[in-house]
Scaffold this motif. Structure first.
Motif: not given
Ligand code: NAI
Length: 251
Positions: A13, A15, A17, A62, A64-65, A91, A143, A156, A160
């Motif tokens: 993941g 790409a 955040g 990739h 991840v699932s 991811a 999380s 979710y 988590k």
């Molecule tokens: P984001 O949406 O900015 O980034 C997530 C990335 O995962 C994206 O680039 C997306 O393309 C990729 N992705 C989605 N499905 C995928 C798959 N099947 N295989 C590979 N890549 C895949 O989200 P963010 O906020 O950076 O979240 C990252 C992690 O942090 C997640 O697991 C999220 O649940 C966790 N998290 C985020 C929080 C937040 O407030 N942003 C708080 C707590 C946990």
């Protein structure tokens, strides 16, 4: 600047955040980064940024699932860089639905596949290579939702919470092989996943009333914690749940 020198890190993941912020930080700390995601255009953008700053990065498509994708990523990493030192199972997705009766089973399963099953697949895919090379560090993205349930996101929350104990099970399994496994539990962090909510009136009110610091975290504030768990600074830590939430779970 060299806390991850000579280490090879896979970040899923990557790409967007938190994953992208962590990849940039890891590269700045001397790691070779294998950056994976399903979003190829954004993957290329982040990889180009890291290369422009002098980092070494291999972007790989990739899902991840998908078990077979893990095999490809591990083989490409070992073939190109010779080893794996760190895996950040980052991811994740969520699919929001108002009423439980309306949640299609396919949506629930999709979230569990991407957020939880992926972490099992990832641990299993890298463990043999990592333990053969003297161990390393796996960080599973959980999380605060791993501690506090949110009724609007059952898949979710289940994932988590599951990640938290999957981490501890893996930590016990691989401790003697010097493969450390820890989970990280951010509170709301500003990324593409959360910005629409955080920018809404409801989100702004929630931050002020539910979070002692009165704000969401920034992706870099999570990345620095992942860096700690990835580096040898946390060498006696395994099975730990590290909360980074501005005090949100202080109840
Ligand atoms: P984001 O949406 O900015 O980034 C997530 C990335 O995962 C994206 O680039 C997306 O393309 C990729 N992705 C989605 N499905 C995928 C798959 N099947 N295989 C590979 N890549 C895949 O989200 P963010 O906020 O950076 O979240 C990252 C992690 O942090 C997640 O697991 C999220 O649940 C966790 N998290 C985020 C929080 C937040 O407030 N942003 C708080 C707590 C946990």
């Amino acid at each position: 600047m060299n806390r991850l020198k000579n280490k090879v890190a896979i970040i899923t993941g990557g790409a967007s955040g938190i994953g992208a912020a962590t990849a940039n930080l890891f590269a700045a700390e001397g790691a070779t980064v294998v950056l994976t995601d399903i979003n190829e255009p954004k993957l290329k953008t982040v990889a180009d940024e890291i290369t422009a700053l002098g980092g070494t990065v291999l972007p790989l498509k990739h899902d991840v699932s998908a078990e077979e994708d893990w095999k490809t990523v591990v083989e490409a990493t070992v073939d190109t860089f010779g080893k794996i030192s760190i895996l950040f199972n980052n991811a994740g997705i969520t699919i929001r639905s108002a009423a439980w009766e309306d949640i299609p089973l396919t949506d629930f399963k999709k979230v569990v596949d991407v957020d939880l099953t992926s972490q099992f697949l990832g641990i299993r895919a890298v463990a043999a290579t990592m333990t053969k090379n003297g161990g390393g560090s796996i960080i599973n993205m959980s999380s605060t939702a791993g501690f506090i349930a949110t009724e609007a996101h059952p898949g979710y929350t289940a994932s988590k919470g599951g990640s938290r104990l999957l981490t501890k099970a893996a930590a016990r399994e691989y401790a003697k092989a010097k493969l450390r496994v820890n989970s990280i539990h951010p509170g709301f962090t500003r990324t593409e996943l959360t910005s629409p909510y955080l920018d809404s009136e409801q989100g702004q009110k929630a931050m002020l009333s539910n979070n002692p610091m009165g704000r969401a975290g920034e992706a870099i504030e999570i990345a620095t914690t992942v860096l700690f768990l990835a580096s040898d600074d946390s060498s006696f830590m395994t099975g730990t749940e590290l909360v980074v939430d501005g005090g949100q779970t202080c109840v």
